[in-house]
Design a protein around this motif. Sequence first.
Motif, short mmCIF file in Angstrom:
data_model
loop_
_atom_site.label_atom_id
_atom_site.label_comp_id
_atom_site.label_asym_id
_atom_site.label_seq_id
_atom_site.Cartn_x
_atom_site.Cartn_y
_atom_site.Cartn_z
N UNK A 1 33.48 39.85 61.99
CA UNK A 1 32.21 40.55 61.85
C UNK A 1 31.42 39.92 60.71
N UNK A 2 30.32 40.54 60.36
CA UNK A 2 29.50 40.07 59.25
C UNK A 2 30.29 39.97 57.94
N UNK A 3 31.33 40.78 57.79
CA UNK A 3 32.12 40.75 56.55
C UNK A 3 32.67 39.36 56.26
N UNK A 4 33.17 38.68 57.27
CA UNK A 4 33.73 37.34 57.07
C UNK A 4 32.66 36.34 56.67
N UNK A 5 31.53 36.39 57.34
CA UNK A 5 30.48 35.42 57.07
C UNK A 5 29.82 35.70 55.72
N UNK A 6 29.72 36.95 55.35
CA UNK A 6 29.23 37.30 54.03
C UNK A 6 30.19 36.79 52.96
N UNK A 7 31.48 36.82 53.25
CA UNK A 7 32.48 36.27 52.33
C UNK A 7 32.34 34.75 52.21
N UNK A 8 32.01 34.08 53.29
CA UNK A 8 31.74 32.64 53.23
C UNK A 8 30.62 32.39 52.23
N UNK A 9 29.54 33.14 52.35
CA UNK A 9 28.40 32.97 51.45
C UNK A 9 28.78 33.26 50.00
N UNK A 10 29.58 34.27 49.80
CA UNK A 10 29.95 34.68 48.45
C UNK A 10 30.90 33.69 47.77
N UNK B 1 30.17 38.99 67.30
CA UNK B 1 29.89 40.20 66.53
C UNK B 1 28.93 39.97 65.36
N UNK B 2 28.55 38.74 65.13
CA UNK B 2 27.73 38.42 63.96
C UNK B 2 26.27 38.81 64.18
N UNK B 3 25.65 39.28 63.10
CA UNK B 3 24.24 39.66 63.15
C UNK B 3 23.41 38.79 62.20
N UNK B 4 22.12 38.98 62.26
CA UNK B 4 21.19 38.24 61.40
C UNK B 4 21.54 38.37 59.91
N UNK B 5 21.97 39.55 59.50
CA UNK B 5 22.22 39.80 58.07
C UNK B 5 23.22 38.80 57.49
N UNK C 1 25.45 35.91 70.38
CA UNK C 1 24.33 36.47 71.13
C UNK C 1 23.57 37.61 70.46
N UNK C 2 23.99 38.04 69.27
CA UNK C 2 23.25 39.08 68.56
C UNK C 2 22.22 38.49 67.58
N UNK C 3 22.22 37.19 67.42
CA UNK C 3 21.30 36.56 66.47
C UNK C 3 19.89 36.50 67.05
N UNK D 1 16.95 35.17 61.76
CA UNK D 1 18.06 34.51 61.06
C UNK D 1 17.89 33.00 61.08
N UNK D 2 17.53 32.47 62.23
CA UNK D 2 17.40 31.01 62.36
C UNK D 2 16.25 30.50 61.50
N UNK D 3 15.16 31.22 61.46
CA UNK D 3 14.02 30.83 60.63
C UNK D 3 14.43 30.82 59.16
N UNK D 4 15.20 31.80 58.72
CA UNK D 4 15.67 31.84 57.33
C UNK D 4 16.55 30.64 57.01
N UNK D 5 17.43 30.28 57.93
CA UNK D 5 18.30 29.12 57.72
C UNK D 5 17.44 27.87 57.55
N UNK D 6 16.50 27.67 58.44
CA UNK D 6 15.63 26.49 58.38
C UNK D 6 14.83 26.47 57.08
#
Length: 153
Positions: free
Chosen positions: A72-81, A96-100, A121-123, A127-132
């Motif tokens: 979920x977002x928890x894992x990807x948020x941990x990547x960022x952290x 399960x990942x979202x824009x956040x 498929x939830x993105x 989110x993509x604009x923020x990445x760019x």
Amino acid sequence: GDILVHHVASLLRASELTGALGACRAWHSMMPDAVRILDSIKPDATDEMVTALLQRFTRATYIYLRGCTRLTDRSVTAVAKFCPHLIQLILERCGNLTDAAIIEVANKCPMMAQLYVRGCDKLTDAAIIEVVNRCPMLAQLNVRGCGKLTDAA
């Protein structure tokens, strides 16, 4: 000493690395600095498993979480952290990942050059604009199969 540890660490999978850390105190102290690539993470990995790995290997620059459908977002948020020096992130088929979470990575990992979120498929466009906008080093971006994107993204 250190050169050998770095070489050995580059040959091990994530599960083998965690085993090596538990087997020897000397390896435990040297290994996290040697690991730059986290791959071979099993598709049934949980947020807790991935977060525990990221806490140990904060110098990881390449992270492969392809097909990890339970994350979920928890894992990807941990990547960022825990991995601000991230260069490549593969999150293909992590539905399960979202824009956040993706926006959090974009905000905290400005050196990212490659992002693969194919099949997430939830993105949305946001989110993509923020990445760019936030990752000036971005050279490769795969968003195929992200269900809520428009042609403008």
